[in-house]
Write a protein that holds these residues in place. Structure first.
Motif, short mmCIF file in Angstrom:
data_model
loop_
_atom_site.label_atom_id
_atom_site.label_comp_id
_atom_site.label_asym_id
_atom_site.label_seq_id
_atom_site.Cartn_x
_atom_site.Cartn_y
_atom_site.Cartn_z
N LEU A 1 0.75 -1.20 -0.05
CA LEU A 1 -0.04 -0.10 0.07
C LEU A 1 0.96 1.35 -0.03
O LEU A 1 1.76 1.29 0.88
N LYS A 2 0.57 2.31 -0.92
CA LYS A 2 1.20 3.34 -0.97
C LYS A 2 0.12 4.74 -0.81
O LYS A 2 -0.84 4.26 -0.97
N SER A 3 0.82 5.82 -0.30
CA SER A 3 -0.04 7.12 -0.08
C SER A 3 -0.52 7.45 -1.11
O SER A 3 -1.59 8.06 -1.17
N THR A 4 -0.15 7.10 -2.41
CA THR A 4 -0.79 7.48 -3.65
C THR A 4 -2.01 6.77 -3.99
O THR A 4 -2.74 7.23 -4.61
N HIS A 5 -2.30 5.72 -3.30
CA HIS A 5 -3.68 5.13 -3.53
C HIS A 5 -4.84 5.90 -3.04
O HIS A 5 -4.70 6.44 -1.81
N GLU A 6 -5.77 5.97 -3.65
CA GLU A 6 -7.01 6.80 -3.17
C GLU A 6 -7.54 6.07 -1.91
O GLU A 6 -7.87 4.94 -1.91
N ASP A 7 -7.82 6.96 -1.05
CA ASP A 7 -8.31 6.74 0.20
C ASP A 7 -7.31 5.69 0.84
O ASP A 7 -7.75 4.57 1.72
N ALA A 8 -6.21 5.97 1.04
CA ALA A 8 -4.97 5.06 1.44
C ALA A 8 -5.52 4.42 3.04
O ALA A 8 -5.26 3.44 3.32
N ASP B 1 3.50 6.34 4.12
CA ASP B 1 4.10 5.21 3.59
C ASP B 1 5.03 4.50 4.73
O ASP B 1 5.09 3.12 4.73
N SER B 2 5.48 5.00 5.62
CA SER B 2 6.66 4.62 6.52
C SER B 2 5.69 3.92 7.64
O SER B 2 6.22 2.68 7.98
N HIS B 3 4.57 4.48 8.01
CA HIS B 3 3.71 3.78 8.94
C HIS B 3 3.23 2.47 8.17
O HIS B 3 3.13 1.16 8.75
N PHE B 4 2.77 2.38 6.87
CA PHE B 4 2.10 1.22 6.20
C PHE B 4 3.26 0.03 6.17
O PHE B 4 3.01 -0.97 6.46
#
Length: 215
Positions: A55-62, A175-178
């Motif tokens: 999962l990346k922050s660029t994903h909608e509704d991440a 991203d770091s948290h995911f």
């Protein structure tokens, strides 16, 4: 299992609805089904972990996507331990009706405590592996959505479109948290799989004795 499957396929080819299985064939099929359910649960945990890791922050509704997969992981986690108990119950020919009732895990544990201490220890190891996540799992199943302080902040920013200044830095934080969370889930799955492998090894002589007629 081979003879059981061949009989079943023959019935399918001839449009039959039932076939007569021997006690050993029926036992093998039942244990195989329970082992398959346990395997399926582990695969589901690995899939949920992979989704979090990718999962990346660029994903909608991440943040919402992350919450969905983490909740799915928690719900599957305790179910894996339940299925391990059912596999032991099927392997030892414990009462099928009691294995279907609430409290089946306790029934299995009590039934094997004296005569099968190694199995009892293996199941306790699995219970200990998931114990610290049980509270979060119960909350997800019955009352609250999964959340952490970080996830709450990320969700607020994304859903309310809050200006946080440096958007790149914010995305890097998500991203770091995911990534960290995914790594923790992966380690948990590894511990769980190690416990399951120990349980399967402990079941081997029981299965061998049953098929040798020494039960």
């Amino acid at each position: 299992m081979q003879s059981y499957v061949l009989k079943g396929l023959q019935e399918v080819k001839t449009n039959g609805s039932k076939f007569k299985a021997t006690e050993q064939e029926f036992y093998a099929a039942n244990v195989f089904e329970r082992a398959g359910e346990l395997d399926n649960s582990v695969k589901s945990l690995r899939l949920a972990t992979a989704f979090v890791l990718d999962l990346k922050s660029t994903h909608e509704d991440a943040p919402d996507v992350y919450r969905y997969h983490h909740e799915n992981f928690l719900l599957r986690l305790t179910g894996t331990v339940d299925r391990a108990h059912l596999l032991v119950g099927a392997s030892l020919l414990l009462s099928p009706s009691k294995l279907k009732k609430i409290g089946a895990n306790e029934f299995v544990a009590k039934s094997i405590a004296l005569d099968y201490p190694e199995l009892h220890e293996c199941l306790n190891r699995l219970l200990a592996t998931v114990a610290k996540h049980k509270s979060a799992r119960n909350e997800v199943a019955h009352s609250n959505a999964f959340s952490t302080r970080e996830l709450g902040l990320f969700s607020a920013v994304v859903s309310l479109n809050i200006d946080v200044g440096d958007e790149t830095e914010f995305n890097d934080l998500m991203d770091s948290h995911f990534s960290k969370s995914g790594a923790e889930l992966a380690l948990l799955v590894a511990d769980l799989v190690s416990g399951i492998e120990a349980l399967l090894d402990a079941l081997v002589p029981i299965h061998e004795n049953l098929f040798a007629g020494n039960a």
